[in-house]
Motif scaffolding. Structure first.
Motif, PDB file in Angstrom:
ATOM      1  N   GLU A  85      57.363  16.128-106.568  1.00  0.00           N
ATOM      2  CA  GLU A  85      56.763  15.452-107.711  1.00  0.00           C
ATOM      3  C   GLU A  85      57.433  14.107-107.997  1.00  0.00           C
ATOM      4  O   GLU A  85      56.800  13.183-108.493  1.00  0.00           O
ATOM      5  N   ALA A  89      55.415  10.651-108.568  1.00  0.00           N
ATOM      6  CA  ALA A  89      55.542   9.895-109.815  1.00  0.00           C
ATOM      7  C   ALA A  89      56.032   8.476-109.550  1.00  0.00           C
ATOM      8  O   ALA A  89      55.529   7.507-110.129  1.00  0.00           O
ATOM      9  N   ARG A 200      48.674  14.628-114.315  1.00  0.00           N
ATOM     10  CA  ARG A 200      49.860  13.794-114.135  1.00  0.00           C
ATOM     11  C   ARG A 200      49.502  12.453-113.491  1.00  0.00           C
ATOM     12  O   ARG A 200      50.139  11.435-113.766  1.00  0.00           O
ATOM     13  N   SER A 204      50.456   8.918-115.174  1.00  0.00           N
ATOM     14  CA  SER A 204      51.291   7.960-114.450  1.00  0.00           C
ATOM     15  C   SER A 204      50.635   6.586-114.413  1.00  0.00           C
ATOM     16  O   SER A 204      51.307   5.563-114.565  1.00  0.00           O
TER      17      SER A 204
END
Length: 236
Positions: A85, A89, A200, A204
Motif C-alpha cells: 500500500e 500511495a 483509497r 490519494s
C-alpha cells in the motif's frame, strides 16, 4: 492514430509478455529495463502512456515519475508489489494516473490503458491544428479556471499542472460547486469503463490536488471533505 505505450520494468519476462499482448491489441510498444534510459528516451520522443514498475535498480519507478512530472503530464500507470500500500500511495501522491498490483491480469492492464487514453483524448482533440477539435467552454469558478480543450488549469491566474485523472476529478467537483460528490461518483467520472478502483485511490488523488493548489496558494481550501459523504468544491 495508433497509441504508443512505453513499458519500463527490469523483468524481461514481463516486458516481453505485456509487449506482445499490447501489440496484439494494436498498440505500438517501446520497452526499457532501465529507468534512466527510459527518462532520456521520453524526453526525446514521448510515448502516449507509460507503464512503470516501481522496484527497479539504479532509478526506480518513483524517481522516474518524479523526474517526469517536473516537465510532463504523460499518463502513467504504476505496477506495484502485491499488497504494498505504501508504494501505491506514494505513486498516486506523486502524480500517477493509476496503479495495478502484481501479479496482474494483462486484460485488466489493457482495459486501464484504453480508459486513460480515452480520458486524455478531449485535451488532445482541442489542440491547435487539430481539424476534429472543437472549442470547449472554459469553466470558471471563483479563482479557478479550467480549459478542457487545452487541459489547462489556473488558480488566481497561476498555472496548476494536473494529470488526466486529477483534471477529471476536479472538473466533476467544480462543475457543480457546493454539491457533494461521493467517492463512487468521482470514480465514475475518472474511470468510466466499469474498472474497479478502491476508495483509497480517489482519496490519494484528492490529496495530490490539494497539494498542487497549495503550491500556488498556501490558503487553498476550495476542495472540502464531508466525512462519511464525499467531497465538494466551494467557489466562495
Amino acid at each position: 492514430m495508433t497509441a504508443t505505450i512505453a513499458l519500463v520494468d527490469d523483468d524481461r519476462n514481463i516486458l516481453t509478455s505485456v509487449s506482445i499482448a499490447l501489440q496484439t491489441e494494436g498498440f505500438v510498444t517501446r520497452v526499457y529495463s532501465d529507468g534512466e534510459v527510459a527518462l532520456k528516451a521520453f524526453a526525446e520522443n514521448p510515448p502516449d502512456l507509460a507503464v512503470l514498475d516501481i522496484k527497479m535498480p539504479r532509478m526506480d519507478g518513483l524517481e522516474l515519475l518524479r523526474r517526469l512530472r517536473e516537465k510532463s503530464r504523460l499518463p502513467v500507470i504504476f505496477l506495484t508489489s502485491k499488497d504494498d500500500e505504501l508504494d501505491e500511495a506514494l505513486g498516486l501522491a506523486m502524480g500517477a494516473d493509476d496503479y495495478i498490483a502484481k501479479p496482474f491480469s494483462q486484460r485488466l492492464l489493457i482495459a486501464r490503458i484504453r480508459a486513460i487514453l480515452r480520458r486524455a483524448e478531449p485535451a488532445q482533440a482541442g489542440e491547435p491544428g487539430s481539424p476534429e477539435g472543437s472549442p470547449q467552454a472554459v469553466l470558471e469558478r471563483g479563482r479557478l479556471a479550467m480549459d478542457p480543450a487545452r487541459h489547462k488549469v489556473t488558480w488566481n491566474g497561476e498555472n496548476v499542472t494536473l494529470t488526466v485523472t486529477e483534471f477529471l476529478i476536479l472538473e466533476t467537483l467544480a462543475s457543480r460547486p457546493g454539491i457533494v460528490k461521493t467517492r463512487n461518483q468521482l470514480m465514475d467520472a475518472a474511470y468510466q469503463d466499469d474498472i474497479y478502483v478502491d476508495d483509497r485511490t480517489i482519496d490519494s488523488h484528492i490529496k495530490r490536488l490539494r497539494r498542487k493548489f497549495r503550491q500556488v496558494d498556501k490558503e487553498f481550501d476550495a476542495i472540502e471533505t464531508l466525512y462519511g459523504a464525499g467531497y465538494r468544491f466551494s467557489d466562495e
